[in-house]
Design a protein around this motif. Structure first.
Motif, PDB file in Angstrom:
ATOM      1  N   TRP A 270      56.489  32.197  41.977  1.00  0.00           N
ATOM      2  CA  TRP A 270      55.869  32.719  40.754  1.00  0.00           C
ATOM      3  C   TRP A 270      56.752  32.421  39.542  1.00  0.00           C
ATOM      4  N   VAL A 271      58.066  32.603  39.679  1.00  0.00           N
ATOM      5  CA  VAL A 271      58.998  32.359  38.574  1.00  0.00           C
ATOM      6  C   VAL A 271      59.009  30.882  38.187  1.00  0.00           C
ATOM      7  N   HIS A 272      59.026  29.988  39.178  1.00  0.00           N
ATOM      8  CA  HIS A 272      59.156  28.552  38.913  1.00  0.00           C
ATOM      9  C   HIS A 272      57.812  27.826  38.819  1.00  0.00           C
ATOM     10  N   GLY A 273      56.724  28.544  39.001  1.00  0.00           N
ATOM     11  CA  GLY A 273      55.414  27.913  38.879  1.00  0.00           C
ATOM     12  C   GLY A 273      55.061  27.002  40.035  1.00  0.00           C
ATOM     13  N   THR A 274      55.546  27.299  41.241  1.00  0.00           N
ATOM     14  CA  THR A 274      55.237  26.470  42.407  1.00  0.00           C
ATOM     15  C   THR A 274      54.260  27.172  43.361  1.00  0.00           C
ATOM     16  N   THR A 275      53.571  28.176  42.855  1.00  0.00           N
ATOM     17  CA  THR A 275      52.619  28.910  43.695  1.00  0.00           C
ATOM     18  C   THR A 275      51.332  28.121  43.861  1.00  0.00           C
ATOM     19  N   LEU A 276      50.800  28.136  45.073  1.00  0.00           N
ATOM     20  CA  LEU A 276      49.479  27.583  45.348  1.00  0.00           C
ATOM     21  C   LEU A 276      48.529  28.751  45.608  1.00  0.00           C
ATOM     22  N   GLY A 277      47.428  28.806  44.877  1.00  0.00           N
ATOM     23  CA  GLY A 277      46.496  29.909  45.051  1.00  0.00           C
ATOM     24  C   GLY A 277      47.000  31.177  44.381  1.00  0.00           C
ATOM     25  N   ALA A 278      46.592  32.323  44.913  1.00  0.00           N
ATOM     26  CA  ALA A 278      46.977  33.613  44.338  1.00  0.00           C
ATOM     27  C   ALA A 278      48.477  33.832  44.491  1.00  0.00           C
ATOM     28  N   ASP A 279      49.138  34.313  43.418  1.00  0.00           N
ATOM     29  CA  ASP A 279      50.578  34.527  43.480  1.00  0.00           C
ATOM     30  C   ASP A 279      50.905  35.949  43.901  1.00  0.00           C
ATOM     31  N   VAL A 280      52.204  36.231  44.012  1.00  0.00           N
ATOM     32  CA  VAL A 280      52.642  37.529  44.497  1.00  0.00           C
ATOM     33  C   VAL A 280      52.256  38.653  43.535  1.00  0.00           C
ATOM     34  N   MET A 281      52.213  38.355  42.234  1.00  0.00           N
ATOM     35  CA  MET A 281      51.825  39.388  41.274  1.00  0.00           C
ATOM     36  C   MET A 281      50.357  39.770  41.444  1.00  0.00           C
ATOM     37  N   GLY A 282      49.539  38.794  41.829  1.00  0.00           N
ATOM     38  CA  GLY A 282      48.147  39.097  42.127  1.00  0.00           C
ATOM     39  C   GLY A 282      48.022  40.026  43.320  1.00  0.00           C
ATOM     40  N   ASP A 283      48.894  39.836  44.318  1.00  0.00           N
ATOM     41  CA  ASP A 283      48.900  40.725  45.482  1.00  0.00           C
ATOM     42  C   ASP A 283      49.294  42.145  45.083  1.00  0.00           C
ATOM     43  N   VAL A 284      50.289  42.239  44.178  1.00  0.00           N
ATOM     44  CA  VAL A 284      50.734  43.554  43.719  1.00  0.00           C
ATOM     45  C   VAL A 284      49.600  44.274  42.983  1.00  0.00           C
ATOM     46  N   ARG A 285      48.919  43.546  42.090  1.00  0.00           N
ATOM     47  CA  ARG A 285      47.808  44.146  41.347  1.00  0.00           C
ATOM     48  C   ARG A 285      46.681  44.563  42.285  1.00  0.00           C
ATOM     49  N   GLU A 286      46.400  43.720  43.277  1.00  0.00           N
ATOM     50  CA  GLU A 286      45.340  44.035  44.239  1.00  0.00           C
ATOM     51  C   GLU A 286      45.682  45.294  45.026  1.00  0.00           C
ATOM     52  N   GLU A 287      46.958  45.407  45.422  1.00  0.00           N
ATOM     53  CA  GLU A 287      47.369  46.592  46.173  1.00  0.00           C
ATOM     54  C   GLU A 287      47.296  47.841  45.305  1.00  0.00           C
ATOM     55  N   MET A 288      47.683  47.709  44.027  1.00  0.00           N
ATOM     56  CA  MET A 288      47.618  48.851  43.117  1.00  0.00           C
ATOM     57  C   MET A 288      46.183  49.289  42.892  1.00  0.00           C
ATOM     58  N   ASP A 289      45.290  48.321  42.726  1.00  0.00           N
ATOM     59  CA  ASP A 289      43.873  48.657  42.546  1.00  0.00           C
ATOM     60  C   ASP A 289      43.296  49.303  43.801  1.00  0.00           C
ATOM     61  N   LYS A 290      43.717  48.787  44.955  1.00  0.00           N
ATOM     62  CA  LYS A 290      43.204  49.292  46.222  1.00  0.00           C
ATOM     63  C   LYS A 290      43.541  50.763  46.416  1.00  0.00           C
ATOM     64  N   HIS A 291      44.747  51.125  46.014  1.00  0.00           N
ATOM     65  CA  HIS A 291      45.194  52.503  46.237  1.00  0.00           C
ATOM     66  C   HIS A 291      45.147  53.343  44.961  1.00  0.00           C
ATOM     67  N   ASP A 292      44.505  52.815  43.911  1.00  0.00           N
ATOM     68  CA  ASP A 292      44.360  53.542  42.641  1.00  0.00           C
ATOM     69  C   ASP A 292      45.711  54.065  42.141  1.00  0.00           C
ATOM     70  N   VAL A 293      46.702  53.177  42.140  1.00  0.00           N
ATOM     71  CA  VAL A 293      48.061  53.592  41.775  1.00  0.00           C
ATOM     72  C   VAL A 293      48.114  54.113  40.349  1.00  0.00           C
ATOM     73  N   GLN A 294      47.476  53.395  39.408  1.00  0.00           N
ATOM     74  CA  GLN A 294      47.529  53.824  38.006  1.00  0.00           C
ATOM     75  C   GLN A 294      46.854  55.179  37.818  1.00  0.00           C
ATOM     76  N   GLU A 295      45.696  55.356  38.482  1.00  0.00           N
ATOM     77  CA  GLU A 295      44.983  56.619  38.341  1.00  0.00           C
ATOM     78  C   GLU A 295      45.795  57.767  38.925  1.00  0.00           C
TER      79      GLU A 295
END
Length: 326
Positions: A270-295
């Protein structure tokens, strides 16, 4: 209370067991047999079970494979012969890495007569040969970070670079001769490339900072399970934020013949721009949405605010009553 007693007793029994083992066996024996047992039971046997499942129940396994039919080992180029080759070299590489570690320990302790490279006998808890809890946590985090950094740069700049020369060629013709992964592929590579990519990034930090053998074995267990799951090819895994995302990036790395996703976790990609497909930050956001972390965080903050306001109101009420009595 019963739970606390149970935990304490388990710790006592574990301490006694480890003390007995540490006093019975030499550092060389511990550094050979303990890693070999862990790699066998946490990597080789689970990999064999996954392969058996894929081979005996392909109609069921295909439903769990991220790449469908392409993910089944028996459907790939080379068929059963290729699978036997992959299994054979994977087992050889695992044993080779353990033997190299034991060989280095033998040379240092028996030939050079120096202390063991890993801390085995004697520590902050020298009576029972257990590591200091804070040191175990600190070295575990250090080992995780160091291993991921070294793996990323070795993978990118040596095994997938023209500068890698023969090593890059070996890695491409061995490891990347398989398009879609299954668990044995994690250890299927030219032996030199395997040691450089899998063994060195873990072992060098361990001896540099002189990890306790318990810390080393803990990390070895985690990395063994990581390899089993992230190379399994399955899309049904225990964790979205870690294993499932890592497995998805591993699939993309293998299917692209190594065009990206060079780190196991994906942060440096993610830092160096060598990600293929969804990056690790996308996984973090998906997990947060899944468990309603912000709410949940918002509700927790509101709850703290309400509690503080209630406490303040009580103090004001008591102050007014005190003034009224005067």
């Amino acid at each position: 209370m019963l739970s606390s007693w149970s935990t304490s007793l388990n710790l006592v029994f574990f301490s006694l067991t480890w003390t007995t083992i540490a006093m019975t066996y030499s550092p060389l024996q511990l550094e050979f047999f303990a890693p070999l047992l862990l790699r066998t039971f946490l990597y080789l046997l689970p990999s064999a079970l996954f392969l058996l499942f894929d081979s005996l129940l392909p109609s069921l396994a295909v439903e769990l494979k991220a790449q469908g039919e392409l993910g089944l080992p028996g459907r790939q180029k080379g068929g059963a012969r290729k699978i036997r080759r992959v299994m054979g070299w994977a087992v050889f590489n695992v044993v080779l890495a353990v033997a190299v570690q034991a060989g280095v320990e033998w040379f240092v302790t028996d030939v050079l007569r120096l202390r063991s490279l890993l801390l085995i006998k004697g520590s902050a808890w020298s009576l029972n040969h257990l590591p200091n809890p804070w040191t175990l946590v600190k070295h575990s985090i250090l080992g995780l970070i160091s291993r991921n950094i070294l793996q990323y740069y070795i993978h990118l700049h040596i095994l997938h670079s023209s500068a890698g020369g023969t090593l890059a060629h070996w890695h491409q013709t061995w490891h990347h001769s398989v398009q879609t992964p299954y668990s044995f592929i994690a250890a299927y590579d030219h032996p030199v490339c395997y040691l450089l990519h899998r063994f060195i990034p873990f072992y060098i930090p361990a001896i540099t900072f002189r990890f306790h053998i318990m810390t080393y074995l803990l990390l070895l267990s985690l990395f063994s399970l990581e390899e089993v799951f992230t190379y399994s090819g399955y899309n049904v895994l225990p964790s979205t934020i870690m294993l499932r995302g890592m497995a998805r990036r591993t699939d993309a790395h293998m299917m692209s013949q190594g065009k990206g996703n060079y780190g196991p976790i994906g942060v440096l990609d993610w830092v160096h721009g060598t990600t293929l497909g969804a990056d690790v930050m996308g996984d973090v956001r998906e997990e947060m949405d899944k468990h309603d972390v912000q709410e949940r965080a918002g509700r927790a903050i509101d709850g703290v605010g309400d509690a503080a306001n209630g406490f303040g109101n009580k103090l004001n009420s008591r102050a007014k009553k005190g003034r009224g009595k005067k």
